[in-house]
Design a protein around this motif. Structure first.
Motif, PDB file in Angstrom:
ATOM      1  N   THR A 179      50.272 -58.042  17.865  1.00 55.65           N
ATOM      2  CA  THR A 179      49.444 -56.953  17.329  1.00 55.65           C
ATOM      3  C   THR A 179      48.045 -56.920  17.936  1.00 55.65           C
ATOM      4  OG1 THR A 179      48.510 -58.256  15.495  1.00 55.65           O
ATOM      5  CG2 THR A 179      50.647 -57.205  15.120  1.00 55.65           C
ATOM      6  N   MET A 180      47.701 -57.929  18.713  1.00 56.70           N
ATOM      7  CA  MET A 180      46.315 -58.063  19.179  1.00 56.70           C
ATOM      8  C   MET A 180      45.868 -56.890  20.061  1.00 56.70           C
ATOM      9  SD  MET A 180      45.209 -60.803  17.759  1.00 56.70           S
ATOM     10  CE  MET A 180      45.766 -62.364  17.051  1.00 56.70           C
ATOM     11  N   TYR A 181      46.661 -56.568  21.059  1.00 51.31           N
ATOM     12  CA  TYR A 181      46.246 -55.510  21.988  1.00 51.31           C
ATOM     13  C   TYR A 181      46.132 -54.148  21.297  1.00 51.31           C
ATOM     14  CZ  TYR A 181      46.240 -52.209  25.851  1.00 51.31           C
ATOM     15  OH  TYR A 181      45.925 -51.166  26.690  1.00 51.31           O
ATOM     16  N   PRO A 182      47.144 -53.701  20.537  1.00 55.29           N
ATOM     17  CA  PRO A 182      46.984 -52.405  19.856  1.00 55.29           C
ATOM     18  C   PRO A 182      45.792 -52.379  18.906  1.00 55.29           C
ATOM     19  CG  PRO A 182      49.280 -53.096  19.831  1.00 55.29           C
ATOM     20  CD  PRO A 182      48.492 -54.257  20.324  1.00 55.29           C
ATOM     21  N   THR A 183      45.544 -53.503  18.233  1.00 59.85           N
ATOM     22  CA  THR A 183      44.413 -53.561  17.303  1.00 59.85           C
ATOM     23  C   THR A 183      43.084 -53.482  18.050  1.00 59.85           C
ATOM     24  OG1 THR A 183      45.740 -54.873  15.744  1.00 59.85           O
ATOM     25  CG2 THR A 183      43.354 -54.878  15.433  1.00 59.85           C
ATOM     26  N   MET A 184      43.013 -54.148  19.203  1.00 57.42           N
ATOM     27  CA  MET A 184      41.808 -54.051  20.038  1.00 57.42           C
ATOM     28  C   MET A 184      41.533 -52.604  20.431  1.00 57.42           C
ATOM     29  SD  MET A 184      42.400 -57.313  22.578  1.00 57.42           S
ATOM     30  CE  MET A 184      41.293 -56.623  23.818  1.00 57.42           C
ATOM     31  N   GLN A 185      42.586 -51.887  20.804  1.00 61.97           N
ATOM     32  CA  GLN A 185      42.419 -50.487  21.202  1.00 61.97           C
ATOM     33  C   GLN A 185      41.973 -49.625  20.022  1.00 61.97           C
ATOM     34  OE1 GLN A 185      42.588 -49.904  24.545  1.00 61.97           O
ATOM     35  NE2 GLN A 185      42.919 -52.126  24.462  1.00 61.97           N
ATOM     36  N   ALA A 186      42.525 -49.917  18.833  1.00 56.13           N
ATOM     37  CA  ALA A 186      42.128 -49.164  17.640  1.00 56.13           C
ATOM     38  C   ALA A 186      40.666 -49.416  17.294  1.00 56.13           C
ATOM     39  CB  ALA A 186      43.026 -49.553  16.465  1.00 56.13           C
ATOM     40  N   LYS A 187      40.219 -50.646  17.452  1.00 57.96           N
ATOM     41  CA  LYS A 187      38.826 -50.973  17.139  1.00 57.96           C
ATOM     42  C   LYS A 187      37.862 -50.288  18.101  1.00 57.96           C
ATOM     43  CE  LYS A 187      39.559 -55.222  14.557  1.00 57.96           C
ATOM     44  NZ  LYS A 187      39.275 -56.664  14.394  1.00 57.96           N
ATOM     45  N   LYS A 188      38.298 -50.098  19.346  1.00 52.74           N
ATOM     46  CA  LYS A 188      37.456 -49.368  20.298  1.00 52.74           C
ATOM     47  C   LYS A 188      37.263 -47.923  19.868  1.00 52.74           C
ATOM     48  CE  LYS A 188      38.629 -52.117  24.409  1.00 52.74           C
ATOM     49  NZ  LYS A 188      39.319 -52.117  25.731  1.00 52.74           N
ATOM     50  N   GLN A 189      38.203 -47.417  19.077  1.00 51.31           N
ATOM     51  CA  GLN A 189      38.106 -46.041  18.572  1.00 51.31           C
ATOM     52  C   GLN A 189      37.388 -45.974  17.228  1.00 51.31           C
ATOM     53  OE1 GLN A 189      41.921 -43.772  18.978  1.00 51.31           O
ATOM     54  NE2 GLN A 189      42.701 -45.669  19.888  1.00 51.31           N
ATOM     55  N   GLY A 190      36.922 -47.112  16.741  1.00 54.31           N
ATOM     56  CA  GLY A 190      36.160 -47.111  15.503  1.00 54.31           C
ATOM     57  C   GLY A 190      36.933 -47.480  14.257  1.00 54.31           C
ATOM     58  N   PRO A 208      35.011 -51.327   2.640  1.00 55.92           N
ATOM     59  CA  PRO A 208      36.250 -50.568   2.811  1.00 55.92           C
ATOM     60  C   PRO A 208      36.614 -50.423   4.288  1.00 55.92           C
ATOM     61  CG  PRO A 208      34.822 -49.506   1.210  1.00 55.92           C
ATOM     62  CD  PRO A 208      34.005 -50.589   1.842  1.00 55.92           C
ATOM     63  N   ILE A 209      37.906 -50.233   4.562  1.00 60.66           N
ATOM     64  CA  ILE A 209      38.368 -50.223   5.949  1.00 60.66           C
ATOM     65  C   ILE A 209      38.906 -48.850   6.364  1.00 60.66           C
ATOM     66  CG2 ILE A 209      38.857 -52.681   5.949  1.00 60.66           C
ATOM     67  CD1 ILE A 209      41.815 -52.017   5.572  1.00 60.66           C
ATOM     68  N   LYS A 210      38.878 -48.638   7.693  1.00 60.39           N
ATOM     69  CA  LYS A 210      39.421 -47.429   8.301  1.00 60.39           C
ATOM     70  C   LYS A 210      40.682 -47.795   9.074  1.00 60.39           C
ATOM     71  CE  LYS A 210      34.854 -45.280   8.876  1.00 60.39           C
ATOM     72  NZ  LYS A 210      33.885 -44.691   9.844  1.00 60.39           N
ATOM     73  N   LEU A 211      41.736 -47.006   8.887  1.00 58.44           N
ATOM     74  CA  LEU A 211      43.028 -47.310   9.494  1.00 58.44           C
ATOM     75  C   LEU A 211      43.476 -46.214  10.452  1.00 58.44           C
ATOM     76  CD1 LEU A 211      45.108 -48.518   6.402  1.00 58.44           C
ATOM     77  CD2 LEU A 211      43.921 -49.943   8.085  1.00 58.44           C
ATOM     78  N   LEU A 212      44.090 -46.648  11.544  1.00 59.40           N
ATOM     79  CA  LEU A 212      44.757 -45.740  12.465  1.00 59.40           C
ATOM     80  C   LEU A 212      46.256 -45.926  12.307  1.00 59.40           C
ATOM     81  CD1 LEU A 212      44.785 -43.795  14.940  1.00 59.40           C
ATOM     82  CD2 LEU A 212      44.807 -45.863  16.382  1.00 59.40           C
TER      83      LEU A 212
END
Length: 366
Positions: free
Chosen positions: A212-223, A183-187
């Protein structure tokens, strides 16, 4: 207007040259440990648009392209693609899931990007020939498939802002495992925007994903695993879930964003899931759905499930959804609707249950 399969196949056989590999790489692949998009089948289909017609169509051993540094696609982004899956039925016959829907969408993307239409004999007939040749590359493990990637790029060797006159079309194939295995976590993204009305959000254009790459990278840094994109005006109406369409189940109603704004992809899996949800007796609403509506449903106990759908992921459960200071946590172990939808979808795609909507395209002489 689509023509008969036999006519399409006959034209493809006449126009597409076949050069088989002399050394199969099939034995090099561990089909018990497939990672999505890492390995490629023995052959690929390639054709060129010379400004007037599609020429040089050939199925050949998988290999690199030779492309000029001045290629227009690199500089101005004329590039589109599709994602399709092939499976085997219990009798070991290869089938492609709903390729005509992808064919129509591919040409919709081509039109929006100022690119030529790809004819049916090349897209459908060529894919049939390619998968027939590479049928042994189709994995049969749970959640596995042969992922097909048709794409088209500009081919002019010219640095100038105008549509290219020439293009290259190709199809490559990748034996793949599940895209998401948990399962996935979404921001919920309240700053960056994926698409606006009047833009190219509805097209499967490469640039949509690049942005979408940069915003997604930032979201992944937040978990987080992915972003839940919302509209660019009010930053509250749901658009897409990462690279997927999104569904929310509130009470006995399944809600998914409608296509009227032209900001989301008309997903083939989305359309399939809508039909299967109706089969389960749910009311399905295609309409604007706000993040506030989702939050309120969670607070009053009527939010049952949230999931994303797409060719690569099929159906991905959402276990957490964070919006500003609100954290939505869902127990995906209790997801009965999503679980039954993906069970039925998998059973139809692999020929284990009746395909009463004729979704499966039978490859070769099948």
């Amino acid at each position: 207007m689509m023509v008969a399969k036999s006519t399409v196949k006959e034209e493809a056989l006449q126009k597409i040259k076949v050069t088989k590999t002399t050394h199969s790489r099939l034995s090099e692949v561990d089909f018990n440990n497939l990672v999505f998009g890492k390995k490629y089948a023995d052959h690929m289909l390639v054709a060129d648009f010379d400004g007037k017609a599609w020429v040089n169509a050939e199925i050949m051993p998988f290999q690199n392209f030779s492309v000029s540094p001045s290629n227009a696609a690199w500089h101005y982004g004329q590039a589109i693609f599709e994602g399709i899956k092939a499976y085997k039925d219990p009798q070991d016959n290869p089938m492609i899931f709903r390729p005509y829907d992808n064919y129509r969408r591919f040409n919709t993307s081509a039109e929006r990007m100022g690119m030529p239409e790809v004819p049916e004999w090349l897209f459908i007939g060529g894919m049939d020939m390619l998968i027939d040749l590479d049928r042994n590359w189709i994995p049969t493990g749970p959640g596995c498939s042969l992922y097909l990637r048709p794409f088209m790029i500009a081919a002019d060797e010219f640095i100038g802002v105008r549509p290219s006159d020439t293009y290259r079309f190709a199809i490559i194939n990748s034996p793949s495992g599940p895209y998401f295995n948990k399962p996935i976590k979404l921001l919920v993204q309240d700053k960056y925007v994926r698409a606006f009305p009047g833009g190219v959000g509805y097209a499967k254009a490469a640039g949509n994903y690049g942005g979408t790459m940069y915003p997604t990278m930032q979201a992944k840094k937040q978990g987080y695993d992915q972003i839940l994109w919302v509209d660019g005006y009010e930053h509250k109406y749901l658009q897409e879930c990462g690279t997927m369409n999104v569904f929310v189940i509130i009470g006995n109603t399944a809600i998914t964003p409608d296509l009227s704004q032209g900001t989301i992809l008309e997903g083939v899996t989305r359309a399939s899931v809508i039909d299967l949800l109706k089969d389960l007796g749910l009311t399905v609403e295609e309409r604007p759905v706000s993040i506030d509506e989702v939050v309120n449903a969670y607070k009053n106990g009527t939010l049952k499930e949230v999931f994303g759908t797409g060719t690569a992921a099929a159906l991905a459960y959402v276990e957490q959804l964070d919006y500003l200071d609100t954290e939505i946590k869902l127990d995906t172990a209790t997801y009965k609707i999503g679980a039954e939808v993906i069970r039925r979808l998998d059973a139809i795609r692999t020929g284990r249950e009746e395909d009463n909507r004729n979704w499966n395209y039978h490859v070769g002489n099948e």
